[in-house]
Design a protein around this motif. Structure first.
Motif, PDB file in Angstrom:
ATOM      1  N   VAL A 120      50.549  -8.609  94.122  1.00  6.73           N
ATOM      2  CA  VAL A 120      49.408  -9.509  93.937  1.00  6.73           C
ATOM      3  C   VAL A 120      49.799 -10.932  94.317  1.00  6.73           C
ATOM      4  CG1 VAL A 120      47.775 -10.454  92.255  1.00  6.73           C
ATOM      5  CG2 VAL A 120      48.466  -8.047  92.117  1.00  6.73           C
ATOM      6  N   MET A 121      50.971 -11.356  93.846  1.00  9.72           N
ATOM      7  CA  MET A 121      51.435 -12.708  94.133  1.00  9.72           C
ATOM      8  C   MET A 121      51.690 -12.916  95.622  1.00  9.72           C
ATOM      9  SD  MET A 121      51.450 -14.274  91.253  1.00  9.72           S
ATOM     10  CE  MET A 121      52.470 -15.695  91.616  1.00  9.72           C
ATOM     11  N   SER A 122      52.100 -11.860  96.308  1.00  6.41           N
ATOM     12  CA  SER A 122      52.388 -11.993  97.740  1.00  6.41           C
ATOM     13  C   SER A 122      51.131 -12.341  98.529  1.00  6.41           C
ATOM     14  CB  SER A 122      53.005 -10.696  98.273  1.00  6.41           C
ATOM     15  OG  SER A 122      52.067  -9.632  98.242  1.00  6.41           O
ATOM     16  N   ARG A 123      49.969 -11.908  98.045  1.00  5.32           N
ATOM     17  CA  ARG A 123      48.716 -12.256  98.728  1.00  5.32           C
ATOM     18  C   ARG A 123      48.417 -13.741  98.585  1.00  5.32           C
ATOM     19  NH1 ARG A 123      50.068  -7.745  99.383  1.00  5.32           N
ATOM     20  NH2 ARG A 123      48.805  -6.020 100.162  1.00  5.32           N
ATOM     21  N   LEU A 124      48.725 -14.290  97.417  1.00  8.76           N
ATOM     22  CA  LEU A 124      48.558 -15.730  97.234  1.00  8.76           C
ATOM     23  C   LEU A 124      49.509 -16.496  98.138  1.00  8.76           C
ATOM     24  CD1 LEU A 124      48.243 -16.089  93.353  1.00  8.76           C
ATOM     25  CD2 LEU A 124      46.437 -16.361  95.047  1.00  8.76           C
ATOM     26  N   ALA A 125      50.737 -16.017  98.225  1.00 12.93           N
ATOM     27  CA  ALA A 125      51.728 -16.682  99.073  1.00 12.93           C
ATOM     28  C   ALA A 125      51.297 -16.654 100.531  1.00 12.93           C
ATOM     29  CB  ALA A 125      53.090 -16.013  98.906  1.00 12.93           C
ATOM     30  N   ALA A 145      39.849 -13.327  99.574  1.00 11.18           N
ATOM     31  CA  ALA A 145      39.244 -12.003  99.417  1.00 11.18           C
ATOM     32  C   ALA A 145      40.300 -10.914  99.272  1.00 11.18           C
ATOM     33  CB  ALA A 145      38.338 -11.697 100.611  1.00 11.18           C
ATOM     34  N   THR A 146      41.356 -11.000 100.068  1.00 12.45           N
ATOM     35  CA  THR A 146      42.410  -9.986  99.981  1.00 12.45           C
ATOM     36  C   THR A 146      43.097 -10.036  98.629  1.00 12.45           C
ATOM     37  OG1 THR A 146      42.796 -10.133 102.365  1.00 12.45           O
ATOM     38  CG2 THR A 146      44.520  -9.116 101.041  1.00 12.45           C
ATOM     39  N   PHE A 147      43.370 -11.260  98.167  1.00 12.14           N
ATOM     40  CA  PHE A 147      43.985 -11.409  96.844  1.00 12.14           C
ATOM     41  C   PHE A 147      43.083 -10.822  95.765  1.00 12.14           C
ATOM     42  CE2 PHE A 147      43.729 -13.933  92.941  1.00 12.14           C
ATOM     43  CZ  PHE A 147      44.956 -13.629  92.381  1.00 12.14           C
ATOM     44  N   ASN A 148      41.794 -11.150  95.818  1.00 10.71           N
ATOM     45  CA  ASN A 148      40.859 -10.647  94.810  1.00 10.71           C
ATOM     46  C   ASN A 148      40.807  -9.123  94.813  1.00 10.71           C
ATOM     47  OD1 ASN A 148      40.163 -13.235  93.978  1.00 10.71           O
ATOM     48  ND2 ASN A 148      38.509 -13.404  95.474  1.00 10.71           N
ATOM     49  N   GLU A 152      41.984  -6.816  91.721  1.00  7.42           N
ATOM     50  CA  GLU A 152      41.075  -5.842  91.116  1.00  7.42           C
ATOM     51  C   GLU A 152      41.710  -4.460  91.079  1.00  7.42           C
ATOM     52  OE1 GLU A 152      38.038  -4.147  89.182  1.00  7.42           O
ATOM     53  OE2 GLU A 152      38.330  -6.294  89.535  1.00  7.42           O
ATOM     54  N   ASN A 153      42.418  -4.103  92.142  1.00  9.94           N
ATOM     55  CA  ASN A 153      43.099  -2.801  92.165  1.00  9.94           C
ATOM     56  C   ASN A 153      44.162  -2.720  91.074  1.00  9.94           C
ATOM     57  OD1 ASN A 153      41.577  -1.915  94.328  1.00  9.94           O
ATOM     58  ND2 ASN A 153      43.095  -2.525  95.868  1.00  9.94           N
ATOM     59  N   ALA A 154      44.919  -3.808  90.908  1.00 14.27           N
ATOM     60  CA  ALA A 154      45.965  -3.828  89.883  1.00 14.27           C
ATOM     61  C   ALA A 154      45.356  -3.712  88.490  1.00 14.27           C
ATOM     62  CB  ALA A 154      46.789  -5.108  89.999  1.00 14.27           C
ATOM     63  N   CYS A 155      44.278  -4.443  88.256  1.00 15.13           N
ATOM     64  CA  CYS A 155      43.622  -4.397  86.946  1.00 15.13           C
ATOM     65  C   CYS A 155      43.010  -3.027  86.676  1.00 15.13           C
ATOM     66  CB  CYS A 155      42.548  -5.479  86.860  1.00 15.13           C
ATOM     67  SG  CYS A 155      43.199  -7.163  86.859  1.00 15.13           S
TER      68      CYS A 155
END
Length: 201
Positions: A120-125, A145-148, A152-155
């Motif tokens: 998840v953090m890698s998408r922010l990076a 959008a990719t991060f979101n 959502e998948n992780a949650c």
């Protein structure tokens, strides 16, 4: 935890058996902790608990989802520590036994964070690493959008994971929040910052 219930039901016999090997050395010296006379470090009770922990570690390897193994071990390690130190079994354990398990629990939390939330953090990076393209991307789609989607998948994957003890739930939520939210805020600020300001840096 039938393993623990069995030891607790037979704690008197267990005490007598363990004490039988530690009545002193013939010079009037009495052993301070019967369980320490037998078995490995910490005695037979500690060895039995270690065997239980080894079985749990083996079972956790069968869990497929990233992070679920760590949550499984965290729940069980916490239950083992609480039941041991609050029962008569505590007299058979070394003073540092519980602290060693708590340190392992801290490592499970760190490992859970790394395994479950690094993607998840890698998408922010990735968004923060390409500020020059953000303005163009914003015209077509949300750069987050990719991060979101990954968030959502992780949650969704973790929604059914159970952490029965409220204190542990709070620790996990706080740890995730402290790890993800600052990076998310920085990324949003970077995305919303005017291109001219970024160029002047």
């Amino acid at each position: 935890m039938g393993y623990f219930r069995c030891m607790l039901r037979n704690r008197v016999s267990l005490y007598l058996v363990l004490a039988g090997g530690s009545r002193g050395n013939g010079d009037g010296d009495e052993a301070t902790t019967p369980a320490l006379a037998l078995g490995g470090e910490g005695g037979i009770v500690a060895d039995l608990i270690s065997c239980l922990e080894a079985v749990l570690e083996e079972k956790s390897g069968e869990l497929a989802f990233p992070g679920l193994r760590q949550v499984f071990m965290l729940n069980n390690k916490d239950a083992i520590v609480r039941r041991a130190v609050r029962s008569d079994l505590a007299m058979f354990l070394l003073s540092g036994w519980a602290r060693a398990r708590e340190e392992r629990m801290d490592r499970y939390i760190k490992s859970y964070l790394d395994v479950s939330w690094t993607p998840v953090m890698s998408r922010l990076a990735a968004v923060a690493a390409k500020p020059a393209t953000v303005t163009v991307l914003r015209r077509r789609r949300d750069p987050l959008a990719t991060f979101n989607s990954v968030l959502e998948n992780a949650c969704s994957a973790q929604r059914c994971w159970k952490v029965p003890r409220p204190v542990l739930r709070h620790v996990l939520r706080r740890t995730v929040s402290e790890h993800v939210m600052p990076a998310y805020r920085r990324c949003v600020e970077e995305v919303e910052q005017p291109a001219a300001v970024r160029t002047e840096r």
